[in-house]
Write a protein that holds these residues in place. Structure first.
Motif: not given
Length: 451
Positions: A105-113, A136-138, A143-144, A253-254
């Motif tokens: 999902n897009g949220t995990n795309a942001l978290i990983t990026a 914001v959750q990402a 923890n930033a 990322c992969f």
């Protein structure tokens, strides 16, 4: 609105007749009745639109879309394989980047990026306050510390002039959100990032194929992130992607999306072993099959949305009390995941926004009020009370009341109080439909004193 109610609105507002670029479902397609003479639906008049007026979303054309999906299901190869690779290749080409990695999902795309840019506890990330909660959750998931810069009230995008004053020695990145599918002022943002040695991540989760200065958004910063959630302009149900021109970064990322196993230029001490803490957020083959079907229509749909949005804005710009969203000069195409304008009760004899939206819905035009102020919500307080935040940030930094004051964005707060949204499927209608929306709004205005 919260993420649950927002998605409920997006889902409900897309109900209607099936088909691509449906003809108008107008009850009065000729619009012979003028705004001055017709009775608005809220006062007992005939609605301008019926319940089946709008293109159904997500779109699925059985004869065109099902073969690859059925073959993928019957093959028994459901984990990531050739179809995911094909979708990644085609999405990278569509965005204009060397590489693409899909995730769940897009949220995990942001978290990983964010994570693979070595941003974490003790770091600050500047972003916009006018965004979906996932942005914001990402940041919090890594923890930033989210730091909010106020918006440009005409475009709803983060104001570059506000970004620079928010930069500290802890700032590591700018998370730019192309909110509602419209590009931010990337020239100024990239210049600020270069000046202060900051990395730029583009949250393009709502901005599929939007173009800024001949570049598709997501291809301008270090990384671009996309969402393929059910309401998005390219819907898969759930899904996301990270794009970049940096091979080493995407390889990292992969590995991060596949339990830390080495991939490409990312190698561990022992070949084949996992070499990092990671998750498993791989896309499935059948999800990629759905994405490939949707991708075939995306270019034409994006052009239709952009053209209809421009036409609708041209009709609304002179209506007192209605201020359509603007594009920056270098934006040549907006994705318009949402079409929006700002509503001023003074142009409607003091009618509040809630009553205006009720009247517009009675005409058969789905609408909502959009986002609420983000940085005062309880999920922020909960993050600050966690052990990791208490370990890396001072008590002063974690005082929620002072945090809210430091991040107060008055222009964003005003926008949250006066924006009106319509979903992207509305813009897949005809020019007659756009004229009908404008007619509905003018009719409500003419009769505002009675309503």
């Amino acid at each position: 609105m919260g993420h649950t109610s927002r998605r409920k609105f997006l889902r409900q507002s897309s109900l209607g007749a099936a088909g691509y670029l449906l003809g108008s479902g107008l009850v009065n397609s000729s619009f012979a009745a003028t705004a001055a003479s017709r009775t608005p639906a809220i006062l007992g008049g005939q609605p301008l639109f019926n319940a089946a007026s709008w293109v159904k979303w997500p779109m699925w054309i059985q004869s065109e879309d099902e073969q690859t999906l059925i073959e993928s299901i019957r093959s028994g190869v459901w984990s990531r394989a050739k179809l995911v690779d094909e979708f990644e290749s085609k999405w990278a080409a569509a965005i204009g980047t060397k590489r693409c990695l899909t995730v769940v999902n897009g949220t995990n795309a942001l978290i990983t990026a964010i994570n693979r840019l070595n941003i974490g506890a003790g770091d600050e990330v500047i972003t916009t306050p006018y965004t979906f909660i996932a942005s914001v959750q990402a940041i919090l998931a890594n923890n930033a510390m989210p730091v909010f810069a106020d918006i440009d009230p005409a475009t709803y995008q983060v104001d570059p002039a506000k970004i620079e004053s928010k930069i500290t020695k802890r700032t590591k990145a700018i998370l730019v959100v192309h909110i509602l599918g419209l590009p931010a002022d990337m020239d100024r943002i990239m210049a600020i990032a270069a000046k202060h040695n900051l990395v730029v991540i583009e949250d393009a989760c709502q901005a599929h194929l939007a173009v800024y200065d001949h570049k598709t958004v997501g291809s301008i910063g270090k990384a671009g992130c996309f969402s393929f959630q059910n309401s998005k302009n390219l819907p898969i149900g759930e899904g996301g992607a990270i794009v970049s021109n940096d091979d080493k970064y995407i390889d990292d990322c992969f590995a991060a999306h596949n339990l830390g196993y080495a991939y490409g230029t990312s190698t561990g001490a022992i070949a084949g072993d996992s070499f990092m803490r990671a998750s498993k957020i791989r896309l499935t083959e059948y999800a990629a099959a759905i994405g490939l079907a949707q991708l075939k229509r995306l270019e034409a749909q994006t052009n239709t949305r952009h053209e209809n949005a421009a036409y609708l804005s041209s009709m609304l710009k002179d209506v007192e009390g209605i201020k359509p969203i603007k594009l920056y000069d270098k934006v040549t195409r907006g994705a318009y995941h949402l079409y929006s304008f700002r509503y001023d009760p003074a142009g409607f004899k003091g009618m509040n926004r809630a009553k205006f939206m009720e009247a517009l819905r009675k005409e058969g035009v789905p609408c909502s009020g959009g986002y609420k102020v983000m940085h005062t919500q309880e999920f922020m307080r909960e993050a600050f009370s966690s052990r990791v935040y208490k370990s890396f940030y001072s008590q002063k930094e974690l005082n929620f009341e002072t945090y809210k004051q430091r991040n107060d964005c008055p222009k964003n707060a005003a926008l949250c109080n006066d924006a009106v949204w319509m979903t992207q499927n509305i813009l897949l209608g005809s020019r007659k439909d756009m004229e009908g929306i404008a007619e509905a709004i003018r009719s409500i205005q003419k009769n505002a004193g009675k309503i």
